[in-house]
Every structure is written in structure tokens, then in C-alpha cells.
Design a protein around this motif. Structure first.
Motif, PDB file in Angstrom:
ATOM      1  N   PHE A   6       0.846  -1.192   0.000  1.00 31.60           N
ATOM      2  CA  PHE A   6       0.000   0.000   0.000  1.00 31.60           C
ATOM      3  C   PHE A   6       0.881   1.241   0.000  1.00 31.60           C
ATOM      4  O   PHE A   6       1.864   1.314   0.740  1.00 31.60           O
ATOM      5  CB  PHE A   6      -0.908   0.026   1.235  1.00 31.60           C
ATOM      6  N   ASN A   7       0.507   2.211  -0.823  1.00 31.29           N
ATOM      7  CA  ASN A   7       1.157   3.521  -0.841  1.00 31.29           C
ATOM      8  C   ASN A   7       0.670   4.299   0.383  1.00 31.29           C
ATOM      9  O   ASN A   7      -0.496   4.691   0.460  1.00 31.29           O
ATOM     10  CB  ASN A   7       0.792   4.245  -2.135  1.00 31.29           C
ATOM     11  N   GLY A   8       1.574   4.547   1.340  1.00 33.14           N
ATOM     12  CA  GLY A   8       1.183   5.216   2.576  1.00 33.14           C
ATOM     13  C   GLY A   8       1.445   6.706   2.594  1.00 33.14           C
ATOM     14  O   GLY A   8       1.345   7.334   3.661  1.00 33.14           O
ATOM     15  N   LYS A   9       1.716   7.313   1.433  1.00 33.26           N
ATOM     16  CA  LYS A   9       1.998   8.748   1.417  1.00 33.26           C
ATOM     17  C   LYS A   9       0.796   9.575   1.879  1.00 33.26           C
ATOM     18  O   LYS A   9       0.956  10.697   2.391  1.00 33.26           O
ATOM     19  CB  LYS A   9       2.428   9.195   0.025  1.00 33.26           C
ATOM     20  N   CYS A  52       5.652   9.774   9.025  1.00 35.94           N
ATOM     21  CA  CYS A  52       4.191   9.546   9.029  1.00 35.94           C
ATOM     22  C   CYS A  52       3.853   8.052   9.042  1.00 35.94           C
ATOM     23  O   CYS A  52       3.158   7.571   8.157  1.00 35.94           O
ATOM     24  CB  CYS A  52       3.526  10.240   7.849  1.00 35.94           C
ATOM     25  N   PRO A  53       4.342   7.303  10.027  1.00 36.20           N
ATOM     26  CA  PRO A  53       3.944   5.900  10.131  1.00 36.20           C
ATOM     27  C   PRO A  53       2.512   5.774  10.605  1.00 36.20           C
ATOM     28  O   PRO A  53       1.914   6.746  11.068  1.00 36.20           O
ATOM     29  CB  PRO A  53       4.912   5.347  11.187  1.00 36.20           C
ATOM     30  N   ALA A  54       1.970   4.579  10.510  1.00 35.64           N
ATOM     31  CA  ALA A  54       0.622   4.338  11.021  1.00 35.64           C
ATOM     32  C   ALA A  54       0.609   4.564  12.527  1.00 35.64           C
ATOM     33  O   ALA A  54       1.522   4.135  13.229  1.00 35.64           O
ATOM     34  CB  ALA A  54       0.185   2.910  10.691  1.00 35.64           C
ATOM     35  N   PRO A  55      -0.410   5.255  13.071  1.00 35.87           N
ATOM     36  CA  PRO A  55      -0.440   5.557  14.500  1.00 35.87           C
ATOM     37  C   PRO A  55      -0.677   4.340  15.370  1.00 35.87           C
ATOM     38  O   PRO A  55      -0.242   4.287  16.505  1.00 35.87           O
ATOM     39  CB  PRO A  55      -1.597   6.550  14.615  1.00 35.87           C
ATOM     40  N   ASP A  56      -1.372   3.347  14.856  1.00 32.86           N
ATOM     41  CA  ASP A  56      -1.654   2.135  15.613  1.00 32.86           C
ATOM     42  C   ASP A  56      -1.154   0.938  14.806  1.00 32.86           C
ATOM     43  O   ASP A  56      -1.246   0.936  13.565  1.00 32.86           O
ATOM     44  CB  ASP A  56      -3.157   1.983  15.866  1.00 32.86           C
TER      45      ASP A  56
END
Length: 367
Positions: A6-9, A52-56
Motif C-alpha cells: 500500500f502507498n502510505g503517502k 508519518c507511520p501508522a499511528p496504531d
């Protein structure tokens, strides 16, 4: 089976509707993957720029944080190298042109419209990149049949495969309504109308303002019913007036609302007014219907497709038509009929269903 990335930008951007859709779809896919037998589960990760990583943490999806920060260059140049060999899934309108294979979600074609209110540079960038992204994608996703036809009509998507993944709306029922919201704004349940404010021309706020001005003038002349107070979510009076819009003198301004405040406002409103001239999906009407709030909308964009007969449709250029529908909802029987129709219609739009559709499509592509 090919690995999926997944593109997490999108996580570097502001938390708007596209952010919510991207985040929620990935979380739904993660939950479904966790329920699969390990041997049947593809390798799935999300690649994010630095900061900007995933918070959880996800249950299954790995988060890989790059050491370069978010930028257009990161997405177009660095991400393809990081995702090499994987099916790259882009859910937030943008994707690297030079990566294969990939899946790209384009939410709407607003950037093609002269009244989109996007900055010129952003509009031109989308007009240049979107057709290239779509034509280099193994699969294009969008959120409604209206958006599919609109994207095709503007030449954004070619003859490639396009699938529809509807938005969910049941997130609004996952929070408890904030009971302080109405008292803070001086509101009485059932005594106000609700609208999302916007300075964008296609959102068409002025037709509602004109309708309520007509109602106020008629009431002063001893005709008609006392007009209901309008509650505006989003921009304040100064911002709207700077854009040439004229809200009613007694309008209440709720500002930005989290889901708890929004649920409280939906539940207490006589109706949600949604006059937009074009929407790729139209999430607020579905949220409102789930909260037992009737909807009056312009029959434009995807709204007729999404809402069907569960919303009252008013001409986007006729203030009188809006007043007539507001007056109709003053009748308790009519309002109850629309509430029940809205609940039945809105319950079909779930994030679980959207996530299941997305994962099935990705598994087929990866295979």
C-alpha cells in the motif's frame, strides 16, 4: 501470489475525506487478512515516507517507514523502487506513473471542472498526471458509477478495467454523540437545519442561504412558518462572506467537528441540506441517514445513485424548491417516512463490505 504494497503517502496529508477512506479501507483489509489461514495470506505491507507511520499497529500488514520525507518526488521516483516486485495499491488519487503492476483509486473528476476551486497549479497537475496514472494501472477503482462515467467522459480513464468500491458510512455509529455540542451552540433538537459550509463554487451553498432569506422575508410579512435556524459546519461567517456568500444573520457556526460532535448535530437536526452540484460519492447524506436525519439534496453527481428515493431532491438553482421540502419535513409523518427510508438505504454502505470488495479485487490482481 505477488506481494501487495500500500502507498502510505496519504498519511502525510491532512485528514480529509480521501484520508479517511484510504485509512479505513486498509484497516478493513488488515482485519480480513488476520482472519485468513496463514498459508493463504499474501505478503502485505504499507510503505510510508519518513515522519508519518501508522499511528496504531496493524494485525498483519507491516509498516515500512522510509528515511526520506513525503514529496511528489518521493511518490514518483523513490516509491517505485521501494515497492519493486509488488502490486502497489494507491487509494488517495495519486500514484507513481512508472510502476507496474499497480491499482489506483480515483475518487472523482472534480479537478476537470472549471468550478472546482482548486488552485491552478494543482488542477493542472492532476489533469496531466491522472490519465497517465490510470492508463498505467492494472486496475482503476472509484467510488460510484457516476464517478466512473465522469472520469471516462473527461478522458481520464481509457478502456481499461474499472471497478467500484463504495465508501462506508457506519463509522458515524461507532462513536457516542457528544451531548455538549447542542448546548454549546444554543441549539434545540428538531429546531435547526444542518449544512456543510464551503467556499467552493460547486458546493452551491448560496441556494440554501437564499431559500432561508426568502423564508425570513415571508415570515416578516406574516406568511409561512418561522424559518429554522441554520447550523453550518466548517468555515465561519467571515470566510464565507469573503468568498461572496451571504449566510443568514442568525446562522450558527459549528466549526470543524469530530465524529462525536457530528453525530450529535445529525441526530438533533430537522434535516441535512446538501446542495452540491457534483459529488463523487456524497458521504454526509449517508452519515445523516444513519443518524435518523432526513436529507434534502440537489439531484446532482452521485447523490441520486447513492441516496435513491431516500432523500428529497431539490433543484440546485431554485430556493423555493428547498423551502417546499423543508416545509414537508415539518409534518411528523413525512419526516418519519424519510427517516425510515434513509436508514434502510444507508445501511448498505458499510466499511466491512467495502474492505471485502477491495481485498477480493486485490487478491485477484495479485494472483
Amino acid at each position: 501470489m505477488r506481494a501487495i504494497a500500500f502507498n502510505g503517502k496519504f498519511r502525510a496529508g491532512k485528514r480529509n475525506g480521501v484520508w479517511r477512506v484510504s485509512d479505513r479501507l486498509i484497516r478493513e483489509v488488515d482485519g480480513l487478512l488476520a482472519a485468513m489461514p496463514h498459508e493463504e495470506r499474501p505478503d502485505v505491507r504499507m510503505i510510508v515516507p519518513a515522519g508519518c507511520p501508522a499511528p496504531d499497529p496493524y494485525a498483519v500488514i507491516r509498516v515500512e517507514e522510509d528515511d526520506h520525507g513525503p514529496s511528489q518526488s518521493w511518490e514518483q521516483r523513490r516509491l517505485p523502487a521501494l515497492a519493486r516486485g509488488s502490486l502497489l495499491v494507491n487509494l488517495a488519487n495519486l500514484a507513481p506513473v512508472f510502476h507496474w503492476p499497480k491499482v489506483t483509486m480515483l475518487h472523482d473528476a472534480q479537478f476537470c471542472r472549471p468550478d472546482c476551486s482548486y488552485p491552478w497549479r494543482q488542477r493542472m497537475g492532476y489533469r496531466l498526471l491522472s490519465p497517465l496514472m490510470a492508463r498505467s494501472s492494472h486496475l482503476v477503482l472509484t467510488v460510484s458509477d457516476y464517478s466512473r462515467r465522469d472520469l471516462a467522459g473527461y478522458g481520464v480513464i481509457g478502456g481499461g478495467r474499472v471497478e467500484i468500491v463504495h465508501n462506508g458510512a457506519d463509522h458515524i455509529l461507532e462513536v457516542v454523540a457528544d451531548d455538549t455540542t447542542l448546548p454549546r451552540l444554543g441549539l434545540v433538537p428538531g429546531e435547526y437545519l444542518l449544512m456543510f459550509g464551503s467556499v467552493k463554487a460547486y458546493k452551491n451553498n448560496q441556494v440554501v442561504f437564499d431559500a432561508l432569506d426568502l423564508a425570513a422575508a415571508a415570515h416578516r410579512a406574516g406568511q409561512g412558518w418561522p424559518p429554522r435556524r441554520l447550523v453550518i459546519i466548517g468555515p465561519g461567517r467571515a470566510e464565507l462572506e469573503a468568498a461572496g456568500l451571504h449566510p443568514p444573520a442568525d446562522a450558527a457556526f459549528a466549526g470543524g467537528c469530530d465524529d462525536a460532535a457530528l453525530r450529535a448535530l445529525y441526530q438533533g437536526a430537522l434535516a441535512l441540506l446538501f446542495p452540491s452540484r457534483t459529488e463523487g460519492f456524497g458521504l454526509p447524506p449517508v452519515e445523516a441517514m444513519l443518524c435518523r436525519c432526513p436529507v434534502i439534496a440537489a439531484p446532482c453527481g452521485a447523490v441520486p445513485e447513492v441516496c435513491g428515493a431516500a432523500a428529497l431532491m431539490a433543484d440546485p438553482d431554485d430556493p423555493t424548491a428547498w423551502l417546499e421540502h423543508i416545509a414537508a419535513l415539518e409534518n411528523p409523518a413525512t419526516r418519519e417516512t424519510m427517516v425510515n427510508a434513509g436508514l434502510a438505504r444507508a445501511r448498505r454502505y458499510t466499511w466491512a463490505g467495502a474492505g471485502r470488495t477491495l481485498l477480493d479485487l486485490l487478491m485477484a490482481c495479485a494472483a
